[in-house]
Structures are given as C-alpha cells and as structure tokens.
Design a protein around this motif. Sequence first.
Motif, PDB file in Angstrom:
ATOM      1  N   GLY A  92       0.821  -1.203   0.000  1.00  0.00           N
ATOM      2  CA  GLY A  92       0.000   0.000   0.000  1.00  0.00           C
ATOM      3  C   GLY A  92       0.849   1.244   0.000  1.00  0.00           C
ATOM      4  N   ASP A 106      -0.557   4.482   1.483  1.00  0.00           N
ATOM      5  CA  ASP A 106      -1.093   5.541   2.338  1.00  0.00           C
ATOM      6  C   ASP A 106      -0.644   5.452   3.790  1.00  0.00           C
ATOM      7  N   ASP A 152      -5.311   2.930   1.123  1.00  0.00           N
ATOM      8  CA  ASP A 152      -4.339   1.997   0.555  1.00  0.00           C
ATOM      9  C   ASP A 152      -3.294   1.674   1.621  1.00  0.00           C
ATOM     10  N   GLU A 176      -0.566  -0.547   3.800  1.00  0.00           N
ATOM     11  CA  GLU A 176       0.458  -1.584   3.676  1.00  0.00           C
ATOM     12  C   GLU A 176       0.580  -2.315   5.011  1.00  0.00           C
ATOM     13  N   THR A 214       5.020   5.609   2.888  1.00  0.00           N
ATOM     14  CA  THR A 214       3.637   5.961   3.220  1.00  0.00           C
ATOM     15  C   THR A 214       3.523   7.235   4.053  1.00  0.00           C
TER      16      THR A 214
END
Length: 337
Positions: free
Chosen positions: A218, A220, A243, A245, A267
């Motif tokens: 991800g 974000d 999004d 991770e 992120t």
Amino acid sequence: MPSMNMIQALNSALDAKMAEDPNVLSFGEDAGYFGGVFRVTDQLQQKYGLTRSFDAPIAEGGIAAAGIGMAVYGLRPVIEMQFADYIYPAYDQIVSEAAKIRYRSGGEFTVPITIRSPYGGGIFGGQTHSQSPESLFTHIAGLKVVIPSNPYDAKGLLIASIEDDDPVVFFEPKRLYNGPFDGWHDRPVSPWAGHPLADVPEGRYAEPLGKARLMREGADVTLLAYGTMVWVSLAAAEHAGVDAEVIDLRTLVPLDIDAIVESVKKTGRCVIVHEAPRTSGFGAELSALVQEHCFHHLEAPIERVTGWDTPYPHAFEWEYFPGPKRVAEAIKRAMEG
C-alpha cells in the motif's frame, strides 16, 4: 504440497529436524507420550523414542535449566513451556544463563536452545492461559524472539530457530493454531475449527530470522504487526478505505528495521498493532525506532493499537483484543493527522 494448520506445520518442523539431526530433542510438560496439550509434539515420542521426546515435571525452571545444560553440551533441545503464562518460573534461567553464556564464555560455548510456548488469548483460557509476555524477552540482550502468523512461516521459522546457535524464544499464537478466523468480526465461528490455512512443504526448509514479510502492499499508511494481529490488521486494511500496507514482522529480535523504514518512508504514516498491554509493550520500541529513522518523512503521529493496561480480562476477552474496528479507527486518525 499438503495443507496444514499451524499445529501440523510446527509438528512437521520438529519431525523434519529430529529425522535429520540426532542432536535435536523435544521435551516439556505433557510434551512426550501425550504429544502436548495442543498436540504440537504428537507422535514424536512414538517415532523417536523416550530419549528424544519425553515428559518433564511441572517445574519450568528445571525444564529450562536442563535444556540449557543440554545445549551447552552440544545438543539442540526444543523445550515446551505449556503456556507462555508458565514461563515466569524459568525467567531467571533464560535471562541469567541462556542469554549470557556465549558472551560470558567469550564465544567458547553457545546455547542452541529453542523455547517454544503458546501465547496470547482467544481460546477462553482466562488470566493464566492468555498472556503475551514477548516484550519481557525482547529487552534481554542475547535472546532472539520469534512470533509466526501462519503455518508456512511457523514451520520455516521454527526450523531456523532450531538451527540457530543462540537461544530463541518462539511464541506460537494459539488463536491461530487450528486455522483461520473471521478477522473483521473478531470472533471465530469456533476457536477449534481445525481448518487448514496454508500449503506447507514437507521436509526441511527455513525462513530467515530477522526478515519481515510484506503481507499487503500500500501507499497511504504502514501497519506493523505480528502473530494474530497480522490478520486483524489485514482485515482492517481491507475495510478502512485507504491503501494500507501491512508488514508481518515475524521476528522481533532480530528486527527487520530496513523493511519498516522503507515502508514508512513511502507511506508517511504508521500504525502499530499488538495484543499485549500498551505500556512498555514492543510497540513502544517500534514507535521509537520509526521516530528515529523516519522523523522527516512522517505526515502524522504514530498510532498504537494494543491490549489494555490491565491483567488479562477473561470476562471481556473480545473487547480487550485490538480488533479491526479499533485498528481502522487508528488508520483514520493517522490519515487525518
């Protein structure tokens, strides 16, 4: 490739190493003839005999001391603490002896002992069968601490731990022992469902200690978790609308700081999830490390989602767990920060 739950995968790891190396042995309370209260050591005594798979008295300090002596002598014992809650009588032996001998002897002796123990809640075990004491061991120089989240890693990490020349405390999330659960709704249909969770190769393979696993990519926000909380974090990530991770740390010591830093720098946000109480939990160490390495990349304060700072509350077990709804709220705060 057979499908296995975590119990079967751990048993397969012990079987593979005992077949390969006559110096590997297994013992603990009810861990011989009966095969352990969770059946992880099932059939090992029947297959390898009384001298390599045997029962021990209810004396955790003695179990640890005997295992340490065997390891210094040149064997590779795998000892079972029946529950992580029972490990405290052995704490002095683990901390003062196992963790120190390599250094105290100037490298002349090693202590290749693996200390297995079911840990965490989720099986209605009450206060003395549900604790998560991992941070007590991550603080001790000379020990390695491993916590798998799935059968494939459980087998590979246990084999790597047995083969390691340093003492390893290997915590097994018993909420995951028998298969998957509905991560979003927190509570499994049955904690003893027994459904397979992963394809696991037969024979020997090892997963390296000190390497995290990227479970969900991800951009974000980064979620850091281990053990059962990996699946809670994945469920939260799917429902949070961002999004996210998700990184499964797998080993707390040694820690894959490079994987953490790479993710958080990408992120700019970090949420840490663990089941143990918040104060002085391993999340505090993770938070400090992220702050030290990623300060100029952070877009919001680091969030921690943890158990409560109370003795394990049996009557409120499912409220105590960091569930995906609490994790999703932390993700929202991080995104708004």
